[in-house]
Motif scaffolding. Structure first.
Motif, mmCIF file in Angstrom:
data_model
loop_
_atom_site.group_PDB
_atom_site.id
_atom_site.type_symbol
_atom_site.label_atom_id
_atom_site.label_comp_id
_atom_site.label_asym_id
_atom_site.label_seq_id
_atom_site.Cartn_x
_atom_site.Cartn_y
_atom_site.Cartn_z
ATOM 1 N N THR A 8 -26.353 36.068 1.149
ATOM 2 C CA THR A 8 -26.795 36.177 2.325
ATOM 3 C C THR A 8 -26.545 37.179 3.410
ATOM 4 O OG1 THR A 8 -25.722 33.241 2.958
ATOM 5 C CG2 THR A 8 -26.239 34.110 4.934
ATOM 6 N N LEU A 9 -25.362 38.389 3.335
ATOM 7 C CA LEU A 9 -25.191 38.475 3.574
ATOM 8 C C LEU A 9 -26.168 40.320 3.063
ATOM 9 C CD1 LEU A 9 -21.539 38.811 3.812
ATOM 10 C CD2 LEU A 9 -22.680 38.958 5.051
ATOM 11 N N ARG A 10 -26.875 39.990 1.986
ATOM 12 C CA ARG A 10 -27.922 41.341 2.194
ATOM 13 C C ARG A 10 -29.079 41.077 2.082
ATOM 14 N NH1 ARG A 10 -26.452 40.682 -3.307
ATOM 15 N NH2 ARG A 10 -28.612 39.043 -4.114
ATOM 16 N N ASN A 11 -29.378 39.687 2.681
ATOM 17 C CA ASN A 11 -30.830 39.104 3.339
ATOM 18 C C ASN A 11 -30.078 39.745 4.441
ATOM 19 O OD1 ASN A 11 -31.647 38.118 0.863
ATOM 20 N ND2 ASN A 11 -31.457 36.335 0.827
ATOM 21 N N LEU A 12 -29.142 39.113 5.324
ATOM 22 C CA LEU A 12 -28.998 39.843 6.781
ATOM 23 C C LEU A 12 -29.913 41.300 7.057
ATOM 24 C CD1 LEU A 12 -25.957 37.499 7.407
ATOM 25 C CD2 LEU A 12 -28.465 38.107 9.070
ATOM 26 N N GLU A 13 -29.106 41.700 5.954
ATOM 27 C CA GLU A 13 -29.440 43.557 5.995
ATOM 28 C C GLU A 13 -30.674 43.860 5.614
ATOM 29 O OE1 GLU A 13 -25.967 44.940 3.296
ATOM 30 O OE2 GLU A 13 -24.512 44.930 5.129
ATOM 31 N N GLU A 14 -31.741 43.599 4.974
ATOM 32 C CA GLU A 14 -32.209 43.178 4.761
ATOM 33 C C GLU A 14 -33.576 42.579 5.469
ATOM 34 O OE1 GLU A 14 -33.636 41.989 0.863
ATOM 35 O OE2 GLU A 14 -32.433 42.837 -0.600
ATOM 36 N N ASN A 15 -33.361 42.069 6.709
ATOM 37 C CA ASN A 15 -34.326 41.645 7.404
ATOM 38 C C ASN A 15 -33.149 42.401 8.642
ATOM 39 O OD1 ASN A 15 -35.224 39.818 6.360
ATOM 40 N ND2 ASN A 15 -33.929 38.446 6.718
ATOM 41 N N GLY A 16 -32.376 42.821 9.419
ATOM 42 C CA GLY A 16 -32.383 44.113 10.121
ATOM 43 C C GLY A 16 -31.057 44.045 10.687
ATOM 44 N N PHE A 17 -30.750 43.480 10.248
ATOM 45 C CA PHE A 17 -29.031 42.854 10.692
ATOM 46 C C PHE A 17 -27.856 44.098 10.091
ATOM 47 C CE2 PHE A 17 -31.558 38.628 11.250
ATOM 48 C CZ PHE A 17 -31.501 38.531 12.058
ATOM 49 N N THR A 86 -29.118 31.351 7.213
ATOM 50 C CA THR A 86 -29.801 30.522 6.300
ATOM 51 C C THR A 86 -29.608 31.840 5.444
ATOM 52 O OG1 THR A 86 -31.908 31.882 6.426
ATOM 53 C CG2 THR A 86 -31.299 29.375 7.614
ATOM 54 N N MET A 87 -29.193 31.388 4.206
ATOM 55 C CA MET A 87 -29.361 32.125 3.298
ATOM 56 C C MET A 87 -30.501 33.111 2.510
ATOM 57 S SD MET A 87 -27.807 31.071 -0.655
ATOM 58 C CE MET A 87 -29.890 30.598 -1.406
ATOM 59 N N HIS A 88 -31.207 32.878 3.247
ATOM 60 C CA HIS A 88 -32.348 34.045 3.666
ATOM 61 C C HIS A 88 -32.583 35.067 5.124
ATOM 62 C CE1 HIS A 88 -34.773 31.255 0.476
ATOM 63 N NE2 HIS A 88 -35.061 30.147 1.898
ATOM 64 N N GLY A 89 -31.403 35.130 5.568
ATOM 65 C CA GLY A 89 -31.118 36.430 6.386
ATOM 66 C C GLY A 89 -31.538 36.228 7.891
ATOM 67 N N GLU A 90 -31.511 34.511 8.084
ATOM 68 C CA GLU A 90 -32.324 33.478 9.561
ATOM 69 C C GLU A 90 -31.271 33.256 10.279
ATOM 70 O OE1 GLU A 90 -36.013 32.856 7.599
ATOM 71 O OE2 GLU A 90 -34.666 31.513 7.505
ATOM 72 N N LEU A 91 -31.269 34.017 11.701
ATOM 73 C CA LEU A 91 -30.336 32.708 12.319
ATOM 74 C C LEU A 91 -31.407 32.238 13.618
ATOM 75 C CD1 LEU A 91 -28.072 35.300 13.924
ATOM 76 C CD2 LEU A 91 -27.528 34.865 12.429
ATOM 77 N N TYR A 92 -31.541 30.503 13.076
ATOM 78 C CA TYR A 92 -31.495 29.773 14.413
ATOM 79 C C TYR A 92 -30.285 29.473 15.269
ATOM 80 C CZ TYR A 92 -33.615 25.336 14.434
ATOM 81 O OH TYR A 92 -34.413 24.141 15.512
ATOM 82 N N GLU A 93 -31.188 29.356 16.202
ATOM 83 C CA GLU A 93 -30.527 29.423 17.792
ATOM 84 C C GLU A 93 -30.887 28.016 18.574
ATOM 85 O OE1 GLU A 93 -27.569 30.512 17.958
ATOM 86 O OE2 GLU A 93 -27.536 32.199 16.998
ATOM 87 N N VAL A 94 -30.575 27.014 18.954
ATOM 88 C CA VAL A 94 -30.914 26.183 20.018
ATOM 89 C C VAL A 94 -29.765 25.743 20.992
ATOM 90 C CG1 VAL A 94 -31.652 23.515 20.060
ATOM 91 C CG2 VAL A 94 -31.496 24.762 17.870
ATOM 92 N N ASP A 95 -30.782 26.136 22.037
ATOM 93 C CA ASP A 95 -30.375 25.764 23.690
ATOM 94 C C ASP A 95 -30.920 25.330 24.418
ATOM 95 O OD1 ASP A 95 -27.816 27.632 24.363
ATOM 96 O OD2 ASP A 95 -29.118 29.482 24.937
ATOM 97 N N GLY A 96 -30.091 25.125 25.524
ATOM 98 C CA GLY A 96 -30.116 23.508 26.931
ATOM 99 C C GLY A 96 -31.126 24.571 27.528
ATOM 100 N N ARG A 97 -30.560 25.776 28.490
ATOM 101 C CA ARG A 97 -31.129 26.486 29.871
ATOM 102 C C ARG A 97 -31.743 28.014 28.652
ATOM 103 N NH1 ARG A 97 -28.082 27.086 34.531
ATOM 104 N NH2 ARG A 97 -29.463 27.646 35.501
#
Length: 203
Positions: A8-17, A86-97
């Motif tokens: 996960t850390l590796r994929n996050l870094e590959e995705n620019g995080f 996600t293990m693919h290096g993505e963040l999933y965020e859900v919000d109300g407003r």
């Protein structure tokens, strides 16, 4: 460190995080203090993770904390948690407003996302289901929302449906699952730092 976390850390870094792992909240607080100078302007989205780890208190006591939601866009540092990583290096965020996800997307120069190990999932399918079964219902209970999930203990549509990522059948005005953002490959490299903590925090 578990192989899934390393991937996960590796994929996050590959995705620019920027990505980091800490074992516990003590290590986490040391890292936060190193990343955010005392007196810096900060803001945050509503987060049980930030409260449970002591970060919320630190921001209010040691930084110039901006509580106004619209003024938060001008903060030097914006802190939040993730609904799922996600293990693919993505963040999933859900919000109300949408104030939290919009600030994370565009506003403060630096965003720091803190996620307990309980937020790690395999893929976006699991991320969607995690929100519907483990994140939204207890958050709605905590916030005393009048929604079906507070009564059922899960979303009215708890499983992944490629035709309905949200919740068909939930018409509650109080629902907190109104907007969703997937943070994938980033064009502003290292603007967002993701810190994974080896303990469970938040929903």
């Amino acid at each position: 460190m578990h192989g899934i976390i390393k991937e996960t850390l590796r994929n996050l870094e590959e995705n620019g995080f920027e990505a980091a792992y800490v074992n516990d909240k003590e290590e986490l607080m040391n890292l936060i203090k190193a990343l955010i100078p005392e007196g810096a302007s900060t803001a945050s989205g509503g987060s049980e993770t930030l409260a449970e780890t002591g970060i919320a208190a630190y921001l209010r006591e040691k930084t110039s904390f901006i509580s106004d939601r619209k003024a938060a866009y001008g903060a030097q540092y914006y802190l939040a948690s993730a609904n799922a990583v996600t293990m693919h290096g993505e963040l999933y965020e859900v919000d109300g407003r949408g104030n939290r996800v919009s600030a994370m997307l565009f506003g403060p120069d630096k965003v720091i996302v803190v996620a307990g190990i309980n937020k790690l999932v395999l893929d976006l399918r699991e991320a969607v289901e995690r929100v519907k079964t483990k994140a939204a219902p207890p958050n709605c209970l905590r916030l005393e929302k009048d929604t079906p999930c507070t009564k059922l203990g899960h979303c009215v549509s708890p499983y992944f449906d490629e035709n309905h990522l949200f919740a068909p059948g939930c018409q509650a005005d109080d629902r907190i699952c109104s907007n969703a953002v997937i943070f994938a490959r980033q064009t502003q490299k290292k603007r967002i730092t993701v810190i994974i903590v080896g303990e469970e925090y938040g929903y």
